[in-house]
Design a protein around this motif. Structure first.
Motif, PDB file in Angstrom:
ATOM      1  N   UNK A 211      -8.301 -14.316   0.534  1.00 39.71           N
ATOM      2  CA  UNK A 211      -7.612 -13.109   0.993  1.00 39.71           C
ATOM      3  C   UNK A 211      -7.566 -12.049  -0.102  1.00 39.71           C
ATOM      4  N   UNK A 212      -7.260 -10.842   0.330  1.00 40.09           N
ATOM      5  CA  UNK A 212      -6.912  -9.724  -0.559  1.00 40.09           C
ATOM      6  C   UNK A 212      -5.670  -9.109   0.061  1.00 40.09           C
ATOM      7  N   UNK A 213      -4.574  -9.082  -0.682  1.00 42.46           N
ATOM      8  CA  UNK A 213      -3.308  -8.614  -0.128  1.00 42.46           C
ATOM      9  C   UNK A 213      -2.808  -7.411  -0.915  1.00 42.46           C
ATOM     10  N   UNK A 214      -2.473  -6.338  -0.208  1.00 42.63           N
ATOM     11  CA  UNK A 214      -2.002  -5.107  -0.819  1.00 42.63           C
ATOM     12  C   UNK A 214      -0.497  -4.961  -0.590  1.00 42.63           C
ATOM     13  N   UNK A 215       0.207  -4.501  -1.619  1.00 36.56           N
ATOM     14  CA  UNK A 215       1.651  -4.274  -1.546  1.00 36.56           C
ATOM     15  C   UNK A 215       1.960  -2.816  -1.880  1.00 36.56           C
ATOM     16  N   UNK A 216       2.850  -2.233  -1.102  1.00 30.40           N
ATOM     17  CA  UNK A 216       3.399  -0.909  -1.400  1.00 30.40           C
ATOM     18  C   UNK A 216       4.896  -1.083  -1.612  1.00 30.40           C
ATOM     19  N   UNK A 217       5.345  -0.893  -2.849  1.00 22.57           N
ATOM     20  CA  UNK A 217       6.757  -1.044  -3.205  1.00 22.57           C
ATOM     21  C   UNK A 217       7.318   0.350  -3.447  1.00 22.57           C
ATOM     22  N   UNK A 218       8.441   0.678  -2.809  1.00 25.88           N
ATOM     23  CA  UNK A 218       8.976   2.030  -2.905  1.00 25.88           C
ATOM     24  C   UNK A 218      10.482   2.031  -3.080  1.00 25.88           C
ATOM     25  N   UNK A 219      10.990   3.199  -3.482  1.00 24.05           N
ATOM     26  CA  UNK A 219      12.422   3.343  -3.730  1.00 24.05           C
ATOM     27  C   UNK A 219      12.797   4.813  -3.672  1.00 24.05           C
ATOM     28  N   UNK A 220      14.112   5.069  -3.666  1.00 19.78           N
ATOM     29  CA  UNK A 220      14.608   6.443  -3.712  1.00 19.78           C
ATOM     30  C   UNK A 220      14.810   6.934  -5.144  1.00 19.78           C
TER      31      UNK A 220
END
Length: 263
Positions: A211-220
């Motif tokens: 697999x290839x897994x992408x993460x988008x981590x965000x905040x205010x």
């Protein structure tokens, strides 16, 4: 039969084409659209107009036009639209294109540097990843769990949904962690809080198995890139790395998309 009174409005048609709805709402909206006499025809026409626009105009020009028109808006409208000459331009490959401002939205708290516009956060719309596979015919949007192979070139984009800062990383079947954004520095990147925003460089999948897994981590608020990298590296040793979430502080929101690698 669906009456004209219940015909899917244009602003919702644009969001269906963009995929900018929570999964359950998107599925329900598509089902309603399929029941309309001309629903799928309208959607196909919108996507055809989009492809023609993208072929005729440089992506950078489209982005500048969208941002300039958004800045000139004095009040929220049922949907942000371009002039007839530009058509309806959802993001299919290499541009960030539509800002949605709905009556049922709430004001977010994050803005990009130097941006004094009010930001709208759509209720129920979480930050998400958008990934397209490049091909000779046309870009193909990939869903979570889509099949992929070594050598595929993918374009990563994000929808911030009002968040102001973020980090994008990927994790592969060999346990390798790759930082895609920001390009440099120890702090999270400033996000464009509305619309679909494409990273400046495409990414070629290697021959890592599984697999290839992408993460988008965000905040205010800004946060350290190292927090995300450490969480991704810790997950790399987990047998459930292709599906388990990152272990992150509660102030961070994460979204992921996994591509299943096949030989």
């Amino acid at each position: 039969m669906t009456s004209a009174h219940h015909r899917t409005p244009d602003w919702l048609l644009e969001r269906i084409a963009l995929g900018e709805l929570p999964p359950a709402e998107l599925a329900a909206a598509r089902a309603r659209l399929a029941e309309e006499p001309d629903g799928l025809t309208r959607l196909a026409a919108l996507e055809s107009d989009t492809r023609a626009t993208l072929e005729a105009l440089p992506p950078a020009r489209v982005v500048r036009e969208v941002e300039a028109r958004a800045a000139r808006q004095d009040a929220p409208r049922p949907a942000f639209r371009l002039s007839p000459a530009w058509g309806l331009v959802p993001a299919l490959a290499a541009v960030a294109l539509v800002m949605v401002a709905l009556p049922s939205s709430e004001t977010g708290h994050g803005t990009a540097p130097g941006d004094t516009r009010e930001v709208t956060r759509i209720k129920g719309l979480a930050p998400q990843l958008v990934i397209h596979r490049q091909s000779a015919a046309r870009p193909e949007r990939l869903a979570d769990g889509a099949a992929a192979a070594a050598g595929d070139v993918v374009q990563v984009a994000y929808i911030a949904s009002g968040r102001s800062h973020g980090v994008i990383v990927s994790l592969d079947g060999n346990g390798a962690v790759t930082l895609h954004a920001p390009d440099e520095g120890s702090q999270s990147m400033a996000l464009v809080p509305s619309g679909t925003q494409v990273l400046p460089r495409a990414y070629e999948l290697d021959d890592a198995p599984g697999f290839e897994r992408f993460f988008f981590v965000s905040s205010d608020a800004p946060f350290d890139v190292a927090v995300v990298l450490a969480a991704a590296e810790a997950l790399a040793g987990n047998p459930d790395a292709s599906s388990a979430p990152l272990s992150l502080p509660g102030n961070l929101t994460q979204a992921s998309l996994t591509l299943e690698k096949h030989e």
